[in-house]
Design a protein around this motif. Sequence first.
Motif, PDB file in Angstrom:
ATOM      1  N   LYS A  36       0.085 -14.534 -33.046  1.00  0.00           N
ATOM      2  CA  LYS A  36       0.608 -13.246 -33.509  1.00  0.00           C
ATOM      3  C   LYS A  36      -0.513 -12.235 -33.516  1.00  0.00           C
ATOM      4  O   LYS A  36      -1.418 -12.351 -34.345  1.00  0.00           O
ATOM      5  N   PRO A  37      -0.487 -11.282 -32.604  1.00  0.00           N
ATOM      6  CA  PRO A  37       0.481 -11.110 -31.518  1.00  0.00           C
ATOM      7  C   PRO A  37       0.267 -12.146 -30.425  1.00  0.00           C
ATOM      8  O   PRO A  37      -0.766 -12.820 -30.380  1.00  0.00           O
ATOM      9  N   PHE A  38       1.236 -12.241 -29.522  1.00  0.00           N
ATOM     10  CA  PHE A  38       1.141 -13.219 -28.441  1.00  0.00           C
ATOM     11  C   PHE A  38      -0.094 -12.904 -27.592  1.00  0.00           C
ATOM     12  O   PHE A  38      -0.307 -11.757 -27.190  1.00  0.00           O
ATOM     13  N   PRO A  39      -0.935 -13.914 -27.323  1.00  0.00           N
ATOM     14  CA  PRO A  39      -2.202 -13.667 -26.614  1.00  0.00           C
ATOM     15  C   PRO A  39      -2.028 -13.279 -25.137  1.00  0.00           C
ATOM     16  O   PRO A  39      -1.170 -13.809 -24.443  1.00  0.00           O
ATOM     17  N   HIS A  40      -2.885 -12.369 -24.713  1.00  0.00           N
ATOM     18  CA  HIS A  40      -2.875 -11.927 -23.313  1.00  0.00           C
ATOM     19  C   HIS A  40      -3.133 -13.095 -22.362  1.00  0.00           C
ATOM     20  O   HIS A  40      -2.542 -13.153 -21.284  1.00  0.00           O
ATOM     21  N   LEU A  41      -4.023 -14.006 -22.754  1.00  0.00           N
ATOM     22  CA  LEU A  41      -4.311 -15.159 -21.898  1.00  0.00           C
ATOM     23  C   LEU A  41      -3.064 -16.006 -21.685  1.00  0.00           C
ATOM     24  O   LEU A  41      -2.800 -16.471 -20.570  1.00  0.00           O
ATOM     25  N   ALA A  42      -2.292 -16.205 -22.746  1.00  0.00           N
ATOM     26  CA  ALA A  42      -1.068 -16.999 -22.628  1.00  0.00           C
ATOM     27  C   ALA A  42      -0.031 -16.264 -21.778  1.00  0.00           C
ATOM     28  O   ALA A  42       0.684 -16.894 -20.983  1.00  0.00           O
ATOM     29  N   VAL A 101      -4.616 -16.417  -8.986  1.00  0.00           N
ATOM     30  CA  VAL A 101      -3.384 -15.765  -9.431  1.00  0.00           C
ATOM     31  C   VAL A 101      -3.484 -15.463 -10.924  1.00  0.00           C
ATOM     32  O   VAL A 101      -3.157 -14.364 -11.371  1.00  0.00           O
ATOM     33  N   PHE A 102      -3.955 -16.456 -11.706  1.00  0.00           N
ATOM     34  CA  PHE A 102      -4.133 -16.260 -13.148  1.00  0.00           C
ATOM     35  C   PHE A 102      -5.099 -15.107 -13.427  1.00  0.00           C
ATOM     36  O   PHE A 102      -4.807 -14.216 -14.230  1.00  0.00           O
ATOM     37  N   GLU A 103      -6.241 -15.110 -12.755  1.00  0.00           N
ATOM     38  CA  GLU A 103      -7.237 -14.047 -12.964  1.00  0.00           C
ATOM     39  C   GLU A 103      -6.685 -12.686 -12.571  1.00  0.00           C
ATOM     40  O   GLU A 103      -6.957 -11.682 -13.244  1.00  0.00           O
ATOM     41  N   SER A 104      -5.888 -12.642 -11.522  1.00  0.00           N
ATOM     42  CA  SER A 104      -5.274 -11.385 -11.102  1.00  0.00           C
ATOM     43  C   SER A 104      -4.310 -10.869 -12.173  1.00  0.00           C
ATOM     44  O   SER A 104      -4.318  -9.678 -12.504  1.00  0.00           O
ATOM     45  N   HIS A 105      -3.481 -11.756 -12.709  1.00  0.00           N
ATOM     46  CA  HIS A 105      -2.552 -11.360 -13.775  1.00  0.00           C
ATOM     47  C   HIS A 105      -3.317 -10.898 -15.012  1.00  0.00           C
ATOM     48  O   HIS A 105      -2.954  -9.881 -15.631  1.00  0.00           O
ATOM     49  N   LEU A 106      -4.358 -11.615 -15.368  1.00  0.00           N
ATOM     50  CA  LEU A 106      -5.141 -11.247 -16.546  1.00  0.00           C
ATOM     51  C   LEU A 106      -5.815  -9.885 -16.339  1.00  0.00           C
ATOM     52  O   LEU A 106      -5.794  -9.032 -17.233  1.00  0.00           O
ATOM     53  N   ASN A 107      -6.369  -9.661 -15.165  1.00  0.00           N
ATOM     54  CA  ASN A 107      -6.983  -8.360 -14.856  1.00  0.00           C
ATOM     55  C   ASN A 107      -5.954  -7.235 -14.900  1.00  0.00           C
ATOM     56  O   ASN A 107      -6.231  -6.153 -15.430  1.00  0.00           O
ATOM     57  N   CYS A 108      -4.769  -7.486 -14.354  1.00  0.00           N
ATOM     58  CA  CYS A 108      -3.708  -6.469 -14.392  1.00  0.00           C
ATOM     59  C   CYS A 108      -3.297  -6.154 -15.824  1.00  0.00           C
ATOM     60  O   CYS A 108      -3.073  -4.988 -16.169  1.00  0.00           O
ATOM     61  N   LEU A 109      -3.200  -7.183 -16.660  1.00  0.00           N
ATOM     62  CA  LEU A 109      -2.858  -6.953 -18.065  1.00  0.00           C
ATOM     63  C   LEU A 109      -3.938  -6.129 -18.757  1.00  0.00           C
ATOM     64  O   LEU A 109      -3.629  -5.202 -19.519  1.00  0.00           O
ATOM     65  N   GLU A 153      -6.060  -4.016 -17.311  1.00  0.00           N
ATOM     66  CA  GLU A 153      -5.995  -2.656 -16.770  1.00  0.00           C
ATOM     67  C   GLU A 153      -4.801  -1.894 -17.349  1.00  0.00           C
ATOM     68  O   GLU A 153      -4.912  -0.712 -17.677  1.00  0.00           O
ATOM     69  N   PHE A 154      -3.674  -2.578 -17.483  1.00  0.00           N
ATOM     70  CA  PHE A 154      -2.490  -1.953 -18.061  1.00  0.00           C
ATOM     71  C   PHE A 154      -2.744  -1.574 -19.518  1.00  0.00           C
ATOM     72  O   PHE A 154      -2.381  -0.480 -19.956  1.00  0.00           O
ATOM     73  N   GLU A 155      -3.390  -2.475 -20.252  1.00  0.00           N
ATOM     74  CA  GLU A 155      -3.701  -2.175 -21.652  1.00  0.00           C
ATOM     75  C   GLU A 155      -4.613  -0.955 -21.750  1.00  0.00           C
ATOM     76  O   GLU A 155      -4.404  -0.074 -22.593  1.00  0.00           O
ATOM     77  N   GLU A 156      -5.606  -0.899 -20.893  1.00  0.00           N
ATOM     78  CA  GLU A 156      -6.533   0.232 -20.901  1.00  0.00           C
ATOM     79  C   GLU A 156      -5.817   1.533 -20.528  1.00  0.00           C
ATOM     80  O   GLU A 156      -6.022   2.571 -21.156  1.00  0.00           O
ATOM     81  N   ALA A 157      -4.958   1.477 -19.524  1.00  0.00           N
ATOM     82  CA  ALA A 157      -4.266   2.679 -19.053  1.00  0.00           C
ATOM     83  C   ALA A 157      -3.246   3.204 -20.063  1.00  0.00           C
ATOM     84  O   ALA A 157      -2.941   4.394 -20.067  1.00  0.00           O
ATOM     85  N   THR A 158      -2.738   2.321 -20.912  1.00  0.00           N
ATOM     86  CA  THR A 158      -1.712   2.727 -21.883  1.00  0.00           C
ATOM     87  C   THR A 158      -2.226   2.598 -23.319  1.00  0.00           C
ATOM     88  O   THR A 158      -1.426   2.543 -24.256  1.00  0.00           O
ATOM     89  N   LYS A 159      -3.546   2.584 -23.456  1.00  0.00           N
ATOM     90  CA  LYS A 159      -4.175   2.344 -24.751  1.00  0.00           C
ATOM     91  C   LYS A 159      -3.657   3.273 -25.842  1.00  0.00           C
ATOM     92  O   LYS A 159      -3.358   2.826 -26.944  1.00  0.00           O
ATOM     93  N   GLU A 160      -3.553   4.552 -25.546  1.00  0.00           N
ATOM     94  CA  GLU A 160      -3.164   5.504 -26.596  1.00  0.00           C
ATOM     95  C   GLU A 160      -1.734   5.264 -27.086  1.00  0.00           C
ATOM     96  O   GLU A 160      -1.382   5.650 -28.196  1.00  0.00           O
ATOM     97  N   PHE A 161      -0.913   4.618 -26.280  1.00  0.00           N
ATOM     98  CA  PHE A 161       0.471   4.334 -26.663  1.00  0.00           C
ATOM     99  C   PHE A 161       0.666   2.907 -27.183  1.00  0.00           C
ATOM    100  O   PHE A 161       1.762   2.562 -27.617  1.00  0.00           O
ATOM    101  N   GLU A 162      -0.380   2.081 -27.066  1.00  0.00           N
ATOM    102  CA  GLU A 162      -0.364   0.688 -27.532  1.00  0.00           C
ATOM    103  C   GLU A 162       0.829  -0.098 -26.963  1.00  0.00           C
ATOM    104  O   GLU A 162       1.509  -0.834 -27.683  1.00  0.00           O
ATOM    105  N   VAL A 163       1.056   0.066 -25.661  1.00  0.00           N
ATOM    106  CA  VAL A 163       2.206  -0.561 -25.013  1.00  0.00           C
ATOM    107  C   VAL A 163       2.061  -2.084 -24.981  1.00  0.00           C
ATOM    108  O   VAL A 163       2.958  -2.812 -25.438  1.00  0.00           O
ATOM    109  N   LEU A 164       0.966  -2.601 -24.439  1.00  0.00           N
ATOM    110  CA  LEU A 164       0.808  -4.044 -24.331  1.00  0.00           C
ATOM    111  C   LEU A 164       0.734  -4.720 -25.703  1.00  0.00           C
ATOM    112  O   LEU A 164       1.406  -5.743 -25.902  1.00  0.00           O
ATOM    113  N   PRO A 165      -0.007  -4.182 -26.662  1.00  0.00           N
ATOM    114  CA  PRO A 165       0.043  -4.793 -27.990  1.00  0.00           C
ATOM    115  C   PRO A 165       1.458  -4.814 -28.571  1.00  0.00           C
ATOM    116  O   PRO A 165       1.856  -5.789 -29.220  1.00  0.00           O
ATOM    117  N   GLY A 166       2.242  -3.775 -28.316  1.00  0.00           N
ATOM    118  CA  GLY A 166       3.629  -3.744 -28.787  1.00  0.00           C
ATOM    119  C   GLY A 166       4.472  -4.816 -28.126  1.00  0.00           C
ATOM    120  O   GLY A 166       5.288  -5.477 -28.779  1.00  0.00           O
TER     121      GLY A 166
END
Length: 98
Positions: free
Chosen positions: A29-35, A68-76, A78-91
């Motif tokens: 809690k919250p669900f981990p990015h690695l998982a 593939v795993f590293e690519s998904h983790l990097n995308c997550l 990058e997505f978190e960084e790009a949407t940081k002010e809106f806290e999209v990925l943490p949500g």
Amino acid sequence: KAPLIQKIVNMMWFANKHDDGVMFPDHFKPFPHLALALVLTGICSLPFWYGGSTQMDVAFTIQEYCGVFESHLNCLCEFEEATKEFEVLPGICKKMYE
């Protein structure tokens, strides 16, 4: 919403009281990015459909899916960084736990 992702998360970590997500809520809690990256990688390993038949011989190995795993983790990340002010990925990860 992504029902397949949530279903996999529930089956892997929250199906019963002895599963890791239930036993160790502080780690989930919250669900981990690695998982989440691991779930996305697993989805990529599902057999592909070709003309009504499936290719059933799909190995899920570190050698085969590490990139593939590293690519998904990097995308997550990058997505978190790009949407940081809106806290999209943490949500999203918070809702995945709930």
